[in-house]
Design an enzyme around this catalytic site. Structure first.
Site, PDB file in Angstrom:
ATOM      1  N   SER A 150     -23.525  25.016 -31.830  1.00  0.00           N
ATOM      2  CA  SER A 150     -22.555  24.087 -31.962  1.00  0.00           C
ATOM      3  C   SER A 150     -22.421  23.234 -32.763  1.00  0.00           C
ATOM      4  CB  SER A 150     -22.459  23.375 -30.553  1.00  0.00           C
ATOM      5  OG  SER A 150     -21.297  22.375 -30.518  1.00  0.00           O
ATOM      6  N   TYR A 166     -27.192  18.319 -24.873  1.00  0.00           N
ATOM      7  CA  TYR A 166     -26.499  19.467 -25.276  1.00  0.00           C
ATOM      8  C   TYR A 166     -26.663  19.320 -26.826  1.00  0.00           C
ATOM      9  CZ  TYR A 166     -22.529  22.441 -26.432  1.00  0.00           C
ATOM     10  OH  TYR A 166     -21.950  23.494 -26.999  1.00  0.00           O
TER      11      TYR A 166
END
Length: 263
Positions: A150, A166
């Site tokens: 990501s 995350y």
């Protein structure tokens, strides 16, 4: 004889396992590989979602199968790999996509939530990659592993978006990709990463709610969010012989968000 571009991207005769493949970005990646000719095995935790996703792929003329498994659990991961090999033979392409996110200020982030994110987003990628490499790829000296990271793994977040675990996990995935590629290149196993930006998906739901879809789109040089086609090209490149000299790389697919200073 030099192959044509169509021949280089052709995945007919190959099998791809896609985790977190029942919806969202995982299903988009499965479509890309299936449309290029690969047989697809989808995996996620819920059988009903997988059955529906496989039916969608089959309706598009793709040879699709599914196996329910929790990629946060070592026993399930190994069962997934073993069952895939038993049913399909060798696995040529592994897409590590199953993931989790958790939003909380760093000072209040629950430790169990931190462990949940790390177990699924990092540990699960490692266990499945290791098991399939030992059982299928190393001996054949062939394989492509695609890790979904990501742009959150490239740095911090805009104010108001508190996803420390995350971000940390996706940063780990990027360097996991580079280190594994360096070690497994000797076996002709290529390892690369895709770094999606903001897509209308479950993983981006927190950001879309906290910051607003319109604001996120406006902050991108291309002035839009990702759509249902935007990951397909890169996935097909990494998986196929068109990308046979590419390994250890990551590429952001984010409309340019990651290049905006102060964005």
């Amino acid at each position: 004889m030099t192959r044509t571009i169509q021949q280089l991207f052709d995945l007919r005769g190959r099998t791809a396992l896609v985790t977190g493949g029942s919806r969202g970005l995982g299903l988009q990646l499965a479509h890309a590989l299936g449309e290029a000719g690969a047989r697809i095995v989808l995996s996620s935790r819920k059988a009903a979602d997988l059955e529906q996703a496989a039916a969608t792929l089959q309706a598009a003329g793709i040879d699709a199968h599914w196996i329910a498994a929790d990629c946060a659990q070592e026993e399930d991961i190994r069962r997934l790999a073993d069952e895939t090999l038993q049913r399909m033979g060798a696995v040529d392409v592994l897409v590590n996509n199953a993931g989790a996110a958790w939003g909380a200020p760093a000072q209040d982030h629950p430790l169990p939530a931190w462990d949940k994110v790390m177990d699924l987003n990092v540990r699960g990628y490692f266990i499945l990659s290791q098991h399939l490499a030992k059982r299928s790829m190393i001996g054949r000296r062939s394989g492509s592993i695609i890790n979904v990271a990501s742009i959150a793994g490239l740095g911090g977040n805009p104010k108001g978006l508190n996803t420390l675990a995350y971000n940390t996990s996706k940063g780990a995935v990027i360097n996991f990709t580079r280190a594994l590629a360096a070690e497994w290149g000797q076996y002709n196993i290529r390892v690369n990463a895709i770094c999606p930006g903001f897509f209308p998906s479950k993983m981006s739901a927190g950001a879309l709610k906290a910051l607003g879809a319109d604001a996120l789109a406006a902050n991108a040089p291309l002035a839009r969010l990702g759509d249902d086609e935007d990951l397909k090209g890169l996935c097909a490149l990494y998986a196929s012989d068109a990308g046979k000299h590419i390994t250890g790389q990551w590429l952001a697919v984010d409309g340019g968000v990651s290049i905006v200073v102060g964005g």
